[in-house]
Design a protein around this motif. Structure first.
Motif, PDB file in Angstrom:
ATOM      1  N   ASP A 103       0.859  -1.187   0.000  1.00 49.05           N
ATOM      2  CA  ASP A 103       0.000   0.000   0.000  1.00 49.05           C
ATOM      3  C   ASP A 103       0.891   1.231   0.000  1.00 49.05           C
ATOM      4  O   ASP A 103       2.098   1.152  -0.164  1.00 49.05           O
ATOM      5  CB  ASP A 103      -0.969  -0.034   1.188  1.00 49.05           C
ATOM      6  N   ARG A 104       0.282   2.372   0.206  1.00 46.54           N
ATOM      7  CA  ARG A 104       1.048   3.627   0.076  1.00 46.54           C
ATOM      8  C   ARG A 104       2.094   3.763   1.177  1.00 46.54           C
ATOM      9  O   ARG A 104       2.989   4.614   1.075  1.00 46.54           O
ATOM     10  CB  ARG A 104       0.095   4.810   0.090  1.00 46.54           C
ATOM     11  N   HIS A 105       1.992   2.915   2.219  1.00 47.41           N
ATOM     12  CA  HIS A 105       2.966   2.988   3.307  1.00 47.41           C
ATOM     13  C   HIS A 105       4.145   2.046   3.076  1.00 47.41           C
ATOM     14  O   HIS A 105       5.171   2.167   3.752  1.00 47.41           O
ATOM     15  CB  HIS A 105       2.299   2.630   4.633  1.00 47.41           C
ATOM     16  N   GLY A 106       4.001   1.107   2.168  1.00 47.96           N
ATOM     17  CA  GLY A 106       5.092   0.170   1.915  1.00 47.96           C
ATOM     18  C   GLY A 106       4.601  -1.245   1.697  1.00 47.96           C
ATOM     19  O   GLY A 106       3.446  -1.467   1.362  1.00 47.96           O
ATOM     20  N   ASN A 107       5.501  -2.216   1.928  1.00 52.51           N
ATOM     21  CA  ASN A 107       5.189  -3.641   1.758  1.00 52.51           C
ATOM     22  C   ASN A 107       4.954  -4.291   3.116  1.00 52.51           C
ATOM     23  O   ASN A 107       5.711  -4.070   4.058  1.00 52.51           O
ATOM     24  CB  ASN A 107       6.335  -4.360   1.046  1.00 52.51           C
ATOM     25  N   TRP A 108       3.935  -5.122   3.167  1.00 54.62           N
ATOM     26  CA  TRP A 108       3.577  -5.826   4.401  1.00 54.62           C
ATOM     27  C   TRP A 108       3.649  -7.321   4.129  1.00 54.62           C
ATOM     28  O   TRP A 108       2.911  -7.837   3.308  1.00 54.62           O
ATOM     29  CB  TRP A 108       2.182  -5.415   4.865  1.00 54.62           C
ATOM     30  N   TYR A 109       4.567  -8.002   4.840  1.00 54.43           N
ATOM     31  CA  TYR A 109       4.809  -9.415   4.594  1.00 54.43           C
ATOM     32  C   TYR A 109       4.164 -10.274   5.679  1.00 54.43           C
ATOM     33  O   TYR A 109       4.149  -9.900   6.851  1.00 54.43           O
ATOM     34  CB  TYR A 109       6.312  -9.700   4.560  1.00 54.43           C
ATOM     35  N   SER A 110       3.678 -11.438   5.273  1.00 53.91           N
ATOM     36  CA  SER A 110       3.133 -12.412   6.218  1.00 53.91           C
ATOM     37  C   SER A 110       3.706 -13.783   5.896  1.00 53.91           C
ATOM     38  O   SER A 110       3.876 -14.128   4.731  1.00 53.91           O
ATOM     39  CB  SER A 110       1.603 -12.475   6.125  1.00 53.91           C
ATOM     40  N   HIS A 111       4.005 -14.546   6.944  1.00 53.23           N
ATOM     41  CA  HIS A 111       4.471 -15.918   6.786  1.00 53.23           C
ATOM     42  C   HIS A 111       3.370 -16.870   7.217  1.00 53.23           C
ATOM     43  O   HIS A 111       2.748 -16.686   8.268  1.00 53.23           O
ATOM     44  CB  HIS A 111       5.724 -16.169   7.635  1.00 53.23           C
ATOM     45  N   HIS A 112       3.163 -17.884   6.388  1.00 52.72           N
ATOM     46  CA  HIS A 112       2.180 -18.916   6.704  1.00 52.72           C
ATOM     47  C   HIS A 112       2.885 -20.256   6.773  1.00 52.72           C
ATOM     48  O   HIS A 112       3.756 -20.543   5.945  1.00 52.72           O
ATOM     49  CB  HIS A 112       1.082 -18.952   5.628  1.00 52.72           C
ATOM     50  N   TRP A 113       2.489 -21.070   7.744  1.00 55.54           N
ATOM     51  CA  TRP A 113       3.098 -22.387   7.947  1.00 55.54           C
ATOM     52  C   TRP A 113       2.027 -23.466   7.961  1.00 55.54           C
ATOM     53  O   TRP A 113       0.921 -23.248   8.434  1.00 55.54           O
ATOM     54  CB  TRP A 113       3.838 -22.426   9.284  1.00 55.54           C
ATOM     55  N   GLY A 114       2.409 -24.637   7.476  1.00 58.98           N
ATOM     56  CA  GLY A 114       1.537 -25.797   7.584  1.00 58.98           C
ATOM     57  C   GLY A 114       1.705 -26.471   8.929  1.00 58.98           C
ATOM     58  O   GLY A 114       2.445 -25.987   9.802  1.00 58.98           O
ATOM     59  N   GLN A 115       1.048 -27.619   9.096  1.00 60.69           N
ATOM     60  CA  GLN A 115       1.106 -28.358  10.359  1.00 60.69           C
ATOM     61  C   GLN A 115       2.303 -29.290  10.423  1.00 60.69           C
ATOM     62  O   GLN A 115       2.650 -29.785  11.504  1.00 60.69           O
ATOM     63  CB  GLN A 115      -0.191 -29.155  10.547  1.00 60.69           C
ATOM     64  N   GLY A 116       2.924 -29.530   9.298  1.00 66.29           N
ATOM     65  CA  GLY A 116       4.140 -30.339   9.296  1.00 66.29           C
ATOM     66  C   GLY A 116       3.901 -31.802   8.960  1.00 66.29           C
ATOM     67  O   GLY A 116       2.819 -32.342   9.171  1.00 66.29           O
ATOM     68  N   THR A 117       4.947 -32.422   8.454  1.00 67.38           N
ATOM     69  CA  THR A 117       4.949 -33.866   8.208  1.00 67.38           C
ATOM     70  C   THR A 117       6.263 -34.419   8.753  1.00 67.38           C
ATOM     71  O   THR A 117       7.318 -33.824   8.572  1.00 67.38           O
ATOM     72  CB  THR A 117       4.760 -34.183   6.711  1.00 67.38           C
ATOM     73  N   ARG A 118       6.175 -35.546   9.414  1.00 68.13           N
ATOM     74  CA  ARG A 118       7.342 -36.071  10.130  1.00 68.13           C
ATOM     75  C   ARG A 118       8.157 -36.999   9.236  1.00 68.13           C
ATOM     76  O   ARG A 118       7.623 -37.867   8.545  1.00 68.13           O
ATOM     77  CB  ARG A 118       6.886 -36.813  11.382  1.00 68.13           C
ATOM     78  N   VAL A 119       9.472 -36.786   9.313  1.00 70.31           N
ATOM     79  CA  VAL A 119      10.425 -37.642   8.586  1.00 70.31           C
ATOM     80  C   VAL A 119      11.368 -38.271   9.604  1.00 70.31           C
ATOM     81  O   VAL A 119      11.964 -37.553  10.414  1.00 70.31           O
ATOM     82  CB  VAL A 119      11.224 -36.824   7.551  1.00 70.31           C
ATOM     83  N   ASN A 120      11.457 -39.592   9.575  1.00 71.75           N
ATOM     84  CA  ASN A 120      12.388 -40.315  10.433  1.00 71.75           C
ATOM     85  C   ASN A 120      13.352 -41.099   9.557  1.00 71.75           C
ATOM     86  O   ASN A 120      12.933 -41.928   8.743  1.00 71.75           O
ATOM     87  CB  ASN A 120      11.653 -41.285  11.357  1.00 71.75           C
ATOM     88  N   VAL A 121      14.632 -40.820   9.731  1.00 70.70           N
ATOM     89  CA  VAL A 121      15.663 -41.523   8.955  1.00 70.70           C
ATOM     90  C   VAL A 121      16.444 -42.407   9.909  1.00 70.70           C
ATOM     91  O   VAL A 121      17.081 -41.921  10.845  1.00 70.70           O
ATOM     92  CB  VAL A 121      16.606 -40.532   8.254  1.00 70.70           C
ATOM     93  N   SER A 122      16.378 -43.702   9.671  1.00 68.68           N
ATOM     94  CA  SER A 122      17.072 -44.651  10.548  1.00 68.68           C
ATOM     95  C   SER A 122      18.451 -44.970   9.988  1.00 68.68           C
ATOM     96  O   SER A 122      18.663 -44.991   8.776  1.00 68.68           O
ATOM     97  CB  SER A 122      16.252 -45.928  10.699  1.00 68.68           C
ATOM     98  N   SER A 123      19.362 -45.238  10.899  1.00 64.87           N
ATOM     99  CA  SER A 123      20.745 -45.540  10.469  1.00 64.87           C
ATOM    100  C   SER A 123      20.913 -47.010  10.188  1.00 64.87           C
ATOM    101  O   SER A 123      20.060 -47.835  10.477  1.00 64.87           O
ATOM    102  CB  SER A 123      21.711 -45.089  11.552  1.00 64.87           C
TER     103      SER A 123
END
Length: 123
Positions: A103-123
């Motif tokens: 807008d005339r005052h500048g840029n306004w940023y917003s961050h949106h996040w999901g709920q996540g998905t789990r990754v498990n890497v076994s050795s």
């Protein structure tokens, strides 16, 4: 209402591959960039891969050469292709979208996040 839904996580052995997806809906403002964050056990969430609106990609050093971020605008989906997975890649992976309103005052940023998905890497 912005909604980000991740999928594709799971249990995989070291050296294996996974592809994460994030279905994005409800975005009404211009998108400035998208990315993937990761929260390892006992650590803070960090952005590990990003893709700008123009298509430029960035990665943290720990995933460079192994992870690839991409998007399909027609499907409103963000991807993270992960290969040569290591136990230290274990964590919850979150999709992120940054949008912007000007807008005339500048840029306004917003961050949106999901709920996540789990990754498990076994050795």
């Amino acid at each position: 209402q912005v909604r980000l839904v991740e999928s594709g996580g799971g249990l995989v052995q070291a050296g294996g591959s996974l592809r994460l997806s994030c279905l994005i809906s409800g975005i009404t403002r211009a998108i400035n960039g998208m990315g993937w964050g990761r929260q390892a056990p006992g650590k803070q969430r960090e952005l590990i891969a990003g893709i700008a609106e123009g298509g430029n990609t960035t990665y943290v050093d720990s995933v460079k050469g192994r992870f690839t971020i991409s998007r399909d605008n027609a499907k409103s989906t963000l991807y993270l292709q992960m290969k040569d997975l290591k136990p230290e890649d274990t964590g919850v992976y979150y999709c992120n979208v940054e949008d912007v309103e000007t807008d005339r005052h500048g840029n306004w940023y917003s961050h949106h996040w999901g709920q996540g998905t789990r990754v498990n890497v076994s050795s």
